[in-house]
Design an enzyme around this catalytic site. Structure first.
Site, mmCIF file in Angstrom:
data_model
loop_
_atom_site.group_PDB
_atom_site.id
_atom_site.type_symbol
_atom_site.label_atom_id
_atom_site.label_comp_id
_atom_site.label_asym_id
_atom_site.label_seq_id
_atom_site.Cartn_x
_atom_site.Cartn_y
_atom_site.Cartn_z
ATOM 1 N N ASP A 1 9.309 5.645 -10.829
ATOM 2 C CA ASP A 1 8.837 6.257 -12.074
ATOM 3 C C ASP A 1 9.490 7.607 -12.338
ATOM 4 O O ASP A 1 9.726 7.974 -13.495
ATOM 5 C CB ASP A 1 7.315 6.434 -12.027
ATOM 6 C CG ASP A 1 6.573 5.146 -12.314
ATOM 7 O OD1 ASP A 1 7.243 4.094 -12.456
ATOM 8 O OD2 ASP A 1 5.330 5.166 -12.392
ATOM 9 N N LYS B 1 -0.901 -4.325 -2.916
ATOM 10 C CA LYS B 1 -2.166 -3.820 -2.389
ATOM 11 C C LYS B 1 -2.330 -2.393 -2.886
ATOM 12 O O LYS B 1 -1.855 -1.450 -2.284
ATOM 13 C CB LYS B 1 -2.163 -3.881 -0.863
ATOM 14 C CG LYS B 1 -3.549 -3.790 -0.229
ATOM 15 C CD LYS B 1 -4.003 -2.364 -0.111
ATOM 16 C CE LYS B 1 -5.369 -2.276 0.519
ATOM 17 N NZ LYS B 1 -5.847 -0.892 0.616
ATOM 18 N N SER C 1 0.801 -1.212 0.000
ATOM 19 C CA SER C 1 0.000 0.000 0.000
ATOM 20 C C SER C 1 0.840 1.271 0.000
ATOM 21 O O SER C 1 1.450 1.606 -1.004
ATOM 22 C CB SER C 1 -0.956 -0.023 1.199
ATOM 23 O OG SER C 1 -1.959 0.954 1.043
#
Length: 452
Positions: A322, A336, A311
């Site tokens: 990224d 998750k 999460s």
């Protein structure tokens, strides 16, 4: 008997950013509330009720209430129906009766009795998402991915997550035997855990070798972002100047407050998207952008993740990966990537419903995929090989060797610095993944210097 709950009966909505939050708060008490409330979006579409199915429900309710071998309270039957409706959606949606919701609110104070692990359900068993640092579960050897099949003498199969965690709860100092199935183990393991008052410290830091810092986030709490900034400042003061690099350890971090994950990511970014969410309702669509200010001033960062990273920790790893700001090392994370909204009902109960998915800046969904590291570090057991004093001879071993000549550089073996160095060496010998991450940061720092 009420036939439904209107939007006026919903008192509070709060975002939840961890894995199995019910298990977390009841079994371990992870703080997962967002630090702001979200207004309930009014419904504009008229709902068409499936009358045929509702008639079937009423018929089943009537038959069970009248024909079941034991007399059952109507309230219990209806709560069971609601619980079944939500639990069949996904592993993270759930119904919380008034007593469970009240306990959840109490547990958000951050101190409670439990075992110390984030849990969920898988195939009818309790699955360990992650043991929490410095808790009985971690100290007893519970690992991410373990399946708990028995709690004491009671089989887990057939129980709901809420029922299972109620068994795990108990008075601090009492013991509970867990029967665990672990991947790679030939037979189920039995682990005895002593319940304790769980006090979770979100952040730890220390100085590693060669001016490299280390920050360990065990879970994301409301103060984690500001605490990280303070921790880096402390490390720089201890280092006597800016750090050459940083190891950010998110292993076995089950998640936590969404805004804390955004703040931690933002601390290392000057601009760009951090994370966005997509769902059916308007309030589920959110975007978080970084503001100018990189506390590491572009110095190399290695983020450690593993199968217990979930999460909020996946949000941080995905954003830094990224945005090409950090090297992600370790093993693929838990996966998750969904958002849960907690809706309190007017009867004191609450429902937890998945309302959105997380996406990394490049548009990757974390859900059921996880974050794949840039560099894999396999789970291995490392043993240090003792040196053979006969075959490994150095200049200092030769009779009559010249002294170094720099008396000031000699370190008192009893000094505080020497003890800290020995403690660090012992830690790096034991933690292969951390040792590898340190090597990566040092190599990246050297390459950065050579490029300049």
């Amino acid at each position: 008997m009420e036939s439904g709950v209107s939007t006026s009966g919903i008192k509070k909505v709060m975002l939840i950013g961890t894995g199995a939050v019910l298990g977390a708060l009841i079994a371990v008490g992870t703080t997962v509330w967002a630090d702001k409330e979200v207004a309930v979006e009014p419904k504009t579409d008229q709902i068409t009720l499936p009358l045929q199915e509702l008639r079937a429900f009423v018929e089943v309710f009537e038959r069970v209430s009248h024909d079941y071998v034991d007399e059952i309270d109507d309230k219990k039957l209806l709560e069971g129906a609601i619980s079944g409706m939500l639990s069949n959606l996904d592993p993270h949606s759930a119904y919380l009766p008034p007593s469970d919701f009240k306990e959840m609110e109490e547990h958000t104070r951050g101190e409670f009795g439990g075992l110390g692990m984030e849990v969920g359900m898988e195939d009818g068993f309790v699955k360990v998402i992650s043991p929490i640092d410095d808790t009985p579960a971690q100290q007893a050897g519970v690992k991410a991915g373990d399946l708990i099949i028995k709690l004491g003498k009671e089989p887990v199969k057939g129980k709901t997550l809420s029922e299972a965690v109620k068994i795990m709860r108990g008075k601090p100092g009492t013991k509970l035997n867990l029967t665990i199935v672990r991947k790679g183990a030939d037979a189920p393991l039995e682990i005895e855990i002593t319940r304790a008052v769980i006090k979770v410290k979100s952040l730890k830091q220390r100085l590693l070798k060669d001016h490299v810092g280390y920050a360990r986030i065990s879970q994301f709490q409301v103060r984690t972002g500001p605490d990280l900034v303070k921790a880096i400042a402390k490390l720089e003061k201890e280092n006597g100047g800016p750090l050459e690099g940083l190891v950010l350890d998110l292993r076995n971090n089950p998640g936590g407050v969404l805004n804390a994950a955004v703040q931690v990511s933002d601390a290392f970014l000057d601009d760009g998207l951090i994370v966005y969410t997509e769902g059916r309702i308007k309030n589920s669509k959110m975007r978080f952008e970084a503001e100018k200010g990189d506390i590491m001033n572009g110095k190399p960062i290695v983020v450690l993740i593993n199968e217990g990273s979930a999460s909020a920790s996946e949000i941080v790893a995905g954003a830094l990966q990224d945005q090409k700001r950090a090297l992600i090392a370790g093993r693929t994370s838990f996966g998750k990537g969904s958002v849960q909204t907690l809706l309190q009902l007017n009867n004191g109960a609450a429902i937890k419903v998945t309302t959105a998915r997380y996406y990394t800046p490049s548009g990757r969904s974390i859900q059921a995929e996880g974050i794949k590291p840039d560099l894999d570090i396999d789970l291995v057991k490392v043993e240090k090989v003792e040196k053979d004093n006969v075959t490994n001879i150095k200049e200092s071993d030769l009779a009559g060797h010249l002294e170094n000549g720099d008396a000031d550089s000699k370190t008192n073996p009893e000094s505080k610095d020497s003890k800290k160095a020995a403690e660090l060496d012992k830690l790096l010998d034991k933690d292969y993944e951390l040792n590898e991450a340190l090597r990566m940061v040092k190599a990246m720092a050297l390459a950065q210097k050579m490029a300049k």
